[in-house]
Design an enzyme around this catalytic site. Structure first.
Site, PDB file in Angstrom:
ATOM      1  N   ASP A  13       0.979  -1.082  -0.099  1.00  0.00           N
ATOM      2  CA  ASP A  13       0.014   0.121  -0.099  1.00  0.00           C
ATOM      3  C   ASP A  13       0.837   1.210   0.050  1.00  0.00           C
ATOM      4  O   ASP A  13       1.712   1.317   1.040  1.00  0.00           O
ATOM      5  CB  ASP A  13      -0.794   0.090   1.004  1.00  0.00           C
ATOM      6  N   ASN A  51       3.934   4.253 -10.395  1.00  0.00           N
ATOM      7  CA  ASN A  51       2.691   4.200 -11.387  1.00  0.00           C
ATOM      8  C   ASN A  51       1.714   4.150 -10.625  1.00  0.00           C
ATOM      9  O   ASN A  51       0.619   4.374 -10.909  1.00  0.00           O
ATOM     10  CB  ASN A  51       2.951   2.916 -12.428  1.00  0.00           C
ATOM     11  N   LYS A  59      11.376   8.466  -1.823  1.00  0.00           N
ATOM     12  CA  LYS A  59      12.334   8.453  -0.649  1.00  0.00           C
ATOM     13  C   LYS A  59      12.881   7.157  -0.282  1.00  0.00           C
ATOM     14  O   LYS A  59      14.033   7.325   0.005  1.00  0.00           O
ATOM     15  CB  LYS A  59      11.124   8.676   0.661  1.00  0.00           C
ATOM     16  N   SER A 117       2.901  10.562 -14.249  1.00  0.00           N
ATOM     17  CA  SER A 117       2.107  11.658 -13.999  1.00  0.00           C
ATOM     18  C   SER A 117       0.767  11.538 -14.975  1.00  0.00           C
ATOM     19  O   SER A 117       0.268  10.291 -15.358  1.00  0.00           O
ATOM     20  CB  SER A 117       2.735  12.944 -14.233  1.00  0.00           C
ATOM     21  N   TYR A 148      -7.388  14.875  -8.831  1.00  0.00           N
ATOM     22  CA  TYR A 148      -6.599  14.127  -9.775  1.00  0.00           C
ATOM     23  C   TYR A 148      -5.590  15.065 -10.173  1.00  0.00           C
ATOM     24  O   TYR A 148      -4.237  14.662 -10.371  1.00  0.00           O
ATOM     25  CB  TYR A 148      -7.349  13.252 -10.553  1.00  0.00           C
ATOM     26  N   LYS A 201      -1.558  14.876  -9.887  1.00  0.00           N
ATOM     27  CA  LYS A 201      -0.605  14.792 -10.983  1.00  0.00           C
ATOM     28  C   LYS A 201       0.372  15.875 -11.420  1.00  0.00           C
ATOM     29  O   LYS A 201       1.444  16.014 -11.553  1.00  0.00           O
ATOM     30  CB  LYS A 201      -1.475  14.680 -12.153  1.00  0.00           C
ATOM     31  N   THR A 223      -6.826   1.431 -20.396  1.00  0.00           N
ATOM     32  CA  THR A 223      -6.666   0.820 -19.218  1.00  0.00           C
ATOM     33  C   THR A 223      -7.689   0.664 -18.357  1.00  0.00           C
ATOM     34  O   THR A 223      -8.982   1.322 -18.469  1.00  0.00           O
ATOM     35  CB  THR A 223      -5.759   1.594 -18.349  1.00  0.00           C
TER      36      THR A 223
END
Length: 256
Positions: A65, A92, A126, A145, A159, A163, A194
């Site tokens: 997650d 992604n 990170k 993005s 959203y 992005k 997708t």
């Protein structure tokens, strides 16, 4: 034909259970990489791994997650435990856009989307960067993005904001880590066929035939594999002098 431009590399792809993530993981494996398929959906992730192995590639599944720091740290640790190192990462993982105007902002969905689509990228960066810095051999990270990071869309404030934020994270990470030969770039897909796009169209009551001409100079939606090809180039040494940049895989949408 896919050339072995990632031979002997170890690649991590988040959100690799389906869509662009799955296409990217499979293409990277075909290009010679050992691939860690990271996803929250164990069934989907296992399917991607099975398809890679059926094609003669090497892959493992990592459950994650990306909104949780402990799981993201564990994801990178699992990749290194399995393959010994990390060379390439594609961030992604994301969820479908919101659908309310700002005047009717759904705060709960805002928080959920931001935690995955933006915080998830930041956390992934990170821990991926920490591993690459520790190895001290450079590397390549690609953040996914969207055209919505450059051209806004009504009724999708969360959203769009997330992005845009991914582009900012990409530039910052590139600036901070270029001297260590760690390249960080971004891919901004347009209308790509997708499960996420199909779900978004269904939620908005739109069809692909109505949608495509407005977002594509080619009058069609793109294929997940076409986005994966851009990520492959950025992951490989063929793009060795490219960092802090964004490739738009959008059939000219952001240029019109």
């Amino acid at each position: 034909m896919t050339y072995p431009v990632l031979q002997d590399k170890v690649a991590l792809v988040t959100g690799a259970g389906m869509g662009m993530g799955a296409a990217t993981a499979k293409l990277f494996a075909a290009a010679g990489a050992q691939v860690a398929v990271a996803d929250f959906n164990a069934e989907a992730g296992a399917k991607t791994v099975a398809e890679i192995e059926a094609g003669g590639g090497s892959a493992c599944y990592v459950n994650v997650d990306v909104s949780r720091a402990d799981q993201v740290a564990g994801m990178v640790e699992a990749v290194v435990a399995r393959f010994g190192r990390l060379d390439v990462a594609v961030n992604n993982a994301a969820i479908t856009p919101d659908t309310n105007p700002l005047a009717e902002l759904d705060e709960d969905y805002w928080d959920k989307l931001m935690s995955i689509n933006l915080k998830g990228v930041a956390l992934s960066l990170k821990y991926e960067l920490r591993q690459l810095l520790a190895q001290n051999e450079g590397g390549s990270i690609i953040n996914i993005s969207s055209v919505r990071g450059f051209r806004p869309q009504a009724n999708a404030a969360a959203y769009v904001a997330a992005k845009h934020g991914v582009v900012g994270l990409t530039k910052t990470a590139a600036m901070e880590n270029g001297s260590r030969n760690i390249r960080v770039n971004c891919v901004a897909p347009g209308a790509i066929d997708t499960p996420m796009l199909q779900a978004s169209l269904a939620r908005r009551g739109q069809t692909e035939e109505d949608f495509a001409p407005r977002l594509s100079l080619l009058d069609r939606v793109g294929r997940a594999e076409e986005v994966a090809q851009a990520s492959l180039w950025l992951a490989s040494d063929l793009s060795s002098y490219v960092t802090g940049s964004t490739i738009h895989v959008d059939a000219g949408y952001t240029s019109s």
